[in-house]
Design an enzyme around this catalytic site. Structure first.
Site, mmCIF file in Angstrom:
data_model
loop_
_atom_site.group_PDB
_atom_site.id
_atom_site.type_symbol
_atom_site.label_atom_id
_atom_site.label_comp_id
_atom_site.label_asym_id
_atom_site.label_seq_id
_atom_site.Cartn_x
_atom_site.Cartn_y
_atom_site.Cartn_z
ATOM 1 N N HIS A 162 43.412 -28.020 4.984
ATOM 2 C CA HIS A 162 42.539 -26.903 5.370
ATOM 3 C C HIS A 162 42.572 -26.756 6.891
ATOM 4 O O HIS A 162 41.524 -26.825 7.551
ATOM 5 C CB HIS A 162 41.084 -27.106 4.922
ATOM 6 C CG HIS A 162 40.857 -26.864 3.456
ATOM 7 N ND1 HIS A 162 39.834 -27.439 2.759
ATOM 8 C CD2 HIS A 162 41.507 -26.089 2.560
ATOM 9 C CE1 HIS A 162 39.872 -27.048 1.497
ATOM 10 N NE2 HIS A 162 40.883 -26.218 1.353
ATOM 11 N N HIS B 47 44.553 -21.599 -9.827
ATOM 12 C CA HIS B 47 43.808 -21.407 -8.567
ATOM 13 C C HIS B 47 44.830 -20.908 -7.538
ATOM 14 O O HIS B 47 45.916 -21.484 -7.437
ATOM 15 C CB HIS B 47 43.202 -22.757 -8.176
ATOM 16 C CG HIS B 47 42.536 -22.841 -6.841
ATOM 17 N ND1 HIS B 47 41.774 -21.823 -6.308
ATOM 18 C CD2 HIS B 47 42.498 -23.856 -5.924
ATOM 19 C CE1 HIS B 47 41.296 -22.223 -5.124
ATOM 20 N NE2 HIS B 47 41.731 -23.436 -4.868
ATOM 21 N N ASP C 217 41.787 -28.325 -8.753
ATOM 22 C CA ASP C 217 41.184 -29.125 -7.681
ATOM 23 C C ASP C 217 40.079 -30.072 -8.178
ATOM 24 O O ASP C 217 39.867 -31.142 -7.599
ATOM 25 C CB ASP C 217 40.606 -28.211 -6.589
ATOM 26 C CG ASP C 217 41.691 -27.649 -5.673
ATOM 27 O OD1 ASP C 217 42.757 -28.280 -5.534
ATOM 28 O OD2 ASP C 217 41.462 -26.579 -5.091
ATOM 29 N N TYR D 180 36.446 -36.253 -1.352
ATOM 30 C CA TYR D 180 36.815 -34.904 -1.796
ATOM 31 C C TYR D 180 35.575 -34.176 -2.307
ATOM 32 O O TYR D 180 35.304 -33.032 -1.952
ATOM 33 C CB TYR D 180 37.880 -34.999 -2.890
ATOM 34 C CG TYR D 180 38.577 -33.701 -3.185
ATOM 35 C CD1 TYR D 180 39.753 -33.361 -2.531
ATOM 36 C CD2 TYR D 180 38.069 -32.800 -4.114
ATOM 37 C CE1 TYR D 180 40.402 -32.169 -2.785
ATOM 38 C CE2 TYR D 180 38.713 -31.604 -4.386
ATOM 39 C CZ TYR D 180 39.877 -31.289 -3.719
ATOM 40 O OH TYR D 180 40.510 -30.098 -3.978
HETATM 41 FE FE LIG Z 1 41.549 -25.307 -3.556
HETATM 42 FE FE LIG Z 2 43.942 -27.774 -3.808
#
Ligand SMILES: [Fe+2]
Ligand SMILES: [Fe+2]
Ligand SMILES: Cc1cc2nc3c(=O)[nH]c(=O)nc-3n(C[C@H](O)[C@H](O)[C@H](O)COP(=O)(O)O)c2cc1C
Length: 397
Positions: free
Chosen positions: A25, A81, A166, A194
């Site tokens: 990210h 996703h 995820d 996470y």
């Molecule tokens: Fe994600």
């Molecule tokens: Fe992911």
């Protein structure tokens, strides 16, 4: 070169293990143990591909996939996703097989179009929709906001596998593929990190969705997430963990998050810890300098805490920038059921403690004390006052 790994007669892993990844990210999430992007190839009479890998590995992914399967024999592409770590290789793959249908949620279509601006052959699916592959089938379960509007799970009947994307994942590179083969401390450290850093804001949805899926009574032999290991030994253990983590999780821990310029606030933190230890002797107390420690590691410790203390000196009528970054994160994560108070040193105007208390309340923490302020460097009396404050704090929990 990363070749396929066989999971069952019908299911193989065709993803990428990324040992070098240190942040995810952008720079928002530290990945000390790397990560993996798990893509799965499912073969019955029909063939389906579930998710792809992150963009930098697109070429490697497509070229490996070609060695595993004739791309033209893929009947269905499933996008659980649309985030780039799972869809990044899609544009390259679709160049090879442009007409193949992409199965995803309605929001998945929006996300994929928003990222790639391509008019692919999208097939929107809803909870309960099913693709028959032969003797097995894929059943879709929408999971909106776990963690994007487009997120969904795919359940494979016959093999009893939940492809959860995820959810239940960990940023954890390993060649071993399965939960029972890896170091359990490492695995659970990554799984809780996470959850704490990514899923905390969606905890009420986590509880609802898990109970909805458990109520279906489907047999689950394996959970195959999109990062980290596959849960094959006691796969529901991670589901039980998620239920606990989603329920205002806390351990008997108090974390003191502070920053300091000339160590006055650090001395306060240490004296406060002594006071807490006197009144709440069994609690684990951790001190973390927000200016030095990793922000995600701090968040994981806050997640595990029943209460936190935040300390900063006053600088330019405010608090230090690392504490500002910390507040920005906890405002978004919205922890619940945790207590807090603030402390800090100052030279003349001393605004930091009041500001931090306000921010803690805004972030959803219950303030149990108005805070502790010391002018300049604490002397013996001031350190006694800090110990008192710590004792009071420990008693208030
Ligand atoms: Fe994600
Ligand atoms: Fe992911
Ligand atoms: C750049 C700078 C700006 C400061 N601004 C303020 C201020 O606006 N108001 C105040 O009360 N003290 C201010 N101070 C004084 C500090 O709060 C004081 O030195 C405090 O004891 C430092 O604590 P520390 O050792 O934990 O860094 C400032 C100090 C520095 C170095």
């Amino acid at each position: 070169m990363q070749m396929k790994k066989t999971i069952t007669d019908r299911v193989s892993w065709v993803g990428k293990v990324d040992w070098e990844l240190t942040t995810f990210h952008g720079e928002e999430y530290s990945t000390w143990r790397g990560s993996s992007y798990n893509s799965y190839l499912v073969r019955d009479e029909k063939t389906a591909l579930i998710d792809t890998v992150w963009l930098p590995f697109a070429e490697e992914f497509v070229s490996n996939l070609k060695q595993t399967v004739d791309l033209n024999t893929i009947d269905y592409i499933i996008v659980n996703h649309a985030e780039i770590d799972h869809s990044g290789a899609l544009p390259l793959l679709m160049k090879e097989i442009p007409d193949k249908p992409i199965y995803c949620t309605k929001n998945g279509i929006k996300s994929l179009q928003g990222h790639y601006h391509q008019d692919w052959n999208f097939v929107p699916v809803k909870t309960g929709d099913t693709i028959q592959l032969g003797s097995t089938s894929l059943v879709f379960v929408e999971a909106p906001m776990l963690h994007w509007p487009d997120s969904m799970f795919t359940y494979m009947t016959g093999e009893n596998i939940l492809f959860s994307n995820d959810a239940f994942g960990q940023h954890y590179a390993t060649e071993l593929l399965y939960n029972d083969l890896v170091d359990q401390c490492e695995l659970f450290a990554e799984a809780i990190k996470y959850y704490a850093n990514i899923l905390t804001p969606f905890s009420s949805l986590v509880t609802k969705k898990i109970n909805e899926v458990l109520d279906l009574g489907l047999p689950v032999d394996m959970i195959c997430p999109s990062h980290g290991v596959i849960w094959r030994k006691d796969p529901l253990q991670i589901v039980q963990k998620y239920l606990a983590w989603a329920d205002s999780y806390q351990e008997n821990q108090i974390t003191i998050v502070y920053d300091t310029m000339w160590n006055a606030t650090r001395r306060m933190a240490e004296a406060i810890a002594e006071g807490i230890q006197e009144s709440d002797g069994s609690a684990t107390i951790k001190l973390m300098n927000a200016g030095k420690e990793d922000k995600n590691d701090i968040i994981t410790e806050v997640f595990r805490s029943k209460a936190i203390l935040v300390g900063s000196p006053t600088i330019n009528r405010r608090y230090l920038s690392s504490i500002g970054a910390f507040f920005e994160i906890i405002r978004g994560l919205r922890f619940s059921g945790k207590k807090a108070a603030a402390f800090g040193s100052y030279g003349w105007s001393g605004e930091s403690v009041k500001l931090m208390a306000e921010d803690l309340a805004e972030a959803g923490f219950e303030l149990v004390d108005e805070g502790c302020r010391v002018m300049w460097k604490p002397d013996g009396d001031a350190l006694d006052a800090c110990r008192d404050f710590g004792r009071r704090f420990g008693q208030a929990l």
